[in-house]
Design a protein around this motif. Structure first.
Motif, short mmCIF file in Angstrom:
data_model
loop_
_atom_site.label_atom_id
_atom_site.label_comp_id
_atom_site.label_asym_id
_atom_site.label_seq_id
_atom_site.Cartn_x
_atom_site.Cartn_y
_atom_site.Cartn_z
N THR A 1 0.84 -1.19 0.00
CA THR A 1 0.00 0.00 0.00
C THR A 1 0.88 1.25 0.00
N GLY A 2 0.31 2.36 -0.49
CA GLY A 2 1.07 3.60 -0.48
C GLY A 2 0.34 4.74 -1.15
N ASN A 3 0.95 5.90 -1.12
CA ASN A 3 0.41 7.10 -1.76
C ASN A 3 1.33 7.59 -2.86
N GLU A 4 2.10 6.68 -3.43
CA GLU A 4 3.05 7.08 -4.46
C GLU A 4 3.35 5.87 -5.33
N ASP A 5 4.03 6.08 -6.42
CA ASP A 5 4.38 5.00 -7.32
C ASP A 5 5.38 4.07 -6.65
N GLY A 6 5.45 2.84 -7.13
CA GLY A 6 6.46 1.92 -6.63
C GLY A 6 5.93 0.56 -6.21
N ALA A 7 4.63 0.31 -6.36
CA ALA A 7 4.07 -0.96 -5.89
C ALA A 7 4.69 -2.15 -6.61
N LYS A 8 4.78 -2.06 -7.93
CA LYS A 8 5.35 -3.19 -8.69
C LYS A 8 6.83 -3.34 -8.40
N HIS A 9 7.52 -2.23 -8.20
CA HIS A 9 8.95 -2.30 -7.86
C HIS A 9 9.13 -3.03 -6.52
N CYS A 10 8.32 -2.66 -5.53
CA CYS A 10 8.43 -3.30 -4.22
C CYS A 10 8.07 -4.79 -4.31
N ALA A 11 6.98 -5.10 -5.05
CA ALA A 11 6.57 -6.49 -5.19
C ALA A 11 7.65 -7.31 -5.89
N MET A 12 8.24 -6.73 -6.93
CA MET A 12 9.31 -7.42 -7.66
C MET A 12 10.45 -7.78 -6.72
#
Length: 248
Positions: free
Chosen positions: A145-156
């Protein structure tokens, strides 16, 4: 957590028995219990589906523990006065399903998440009864979860780390919710739209069922076949159908 009609229908029409499975969520929020964790809101969806299917589920916030830095199983043996990681590792060992969750800060998973994965790494050399690495035959996923881009980066990053340590990653093994870029409501804030977001709910549901199905398959099969991947036999000189250079 109240499941939607679609989610309840999937649970009620399931033909599989998952009641002998254990799942552990490591919520790598920066907030200690009982402070509200927006990531926990997303965890509750997956947790509710699992519990509806008889799975034993536990949620742990590593930030609630005094976990030492380092890549040894017990850092008190390396000079640290206290290390609570061995307590968490005991929970990890009984879980066929591990879900690591994190919020996003500066486009990255939390520092708590990084430390948690490092400590999982510290135990990845342990072997189970088949002589394979300890995490073989278990499945992993992640929620972000978040309020900014980066979800796929974190999941990867998280999913790569889990598979490198021995976990098997099923299809669609991650889900996320992102609010508007910059300051704004987080997942559980009134008016965020997070809990109602169909894309997030779909992916969280698919992730959960894929984890359940793959964990069921591995448990029924007795894990990953123990051939060509046993550290114990490699150390003893076995080279698994290839000429052994030690005995030419």
């Amino acid at each position: 957590m109240t499941l939607s009609d679609k989610q309840l229908e999937m649970c009620e029409t399931s033909q599989w028995d998952f009641s002998d499975l254990n799942a552990l969520f490591l919520n790598c929020t920066l907030k200690k219990t009982p402070e509200m964790s927006h990531t926990q809101g997303l965890v509750e969806i997956s947790k509710a589906i699992m519990e509806k299917n008889g799975v034993s589920v536990e949620v742990v916030r590593p930030v609630d523990y005094n976990i030492a830095y380092g890549v040894y199983p017990d850092m008190t043996e390396q000079g640290w006065e206290q290390d609570d990681w061995p307590q968490i590792y005991e929970k990890v060992k009984v879980a066929e399903i591990l879900v690591i969750t994190s919020s996003i800060w500066l486009g990255e998973k939390t520092s708590v998440c990084t430390k948690t994965i490092e400590r999982l790494y510290s135990n990845s050399g342990d072997l189970h009864e088949n002589g394979q690495y300890i995490f073989y035959g278990r499945v992993g996923g992640c929620l972000i979860t978040g309020n900014e881009d980066g979800a796929k980066h974190c999941a990867m990053n998280i999913l790569y780390s889990l598979q490198h340590l021995g976990y098997v990653i099923p299809p669609q093994a991650d889900a996320d919710w992102l609010g508007p870029a910059g300051p704004g409501p987080s997942y559980l804030d009134p008016g965020s739209g997070g809990p109602e977001n169909d894309f997030t709910n779909r992916n969280t549901t698919f992730m959960t069922w894929n984890l359940l199905h793959l964990a069921r398959m591995f448990k029924d099969a007795g894990g990953i076949p123990a051939h060509g991947n046993q550290r114990s036999k490699w150390d003893a000189g076995c080279r698994f159908d290839h000429p052994n250079p030690l005995y030419r």
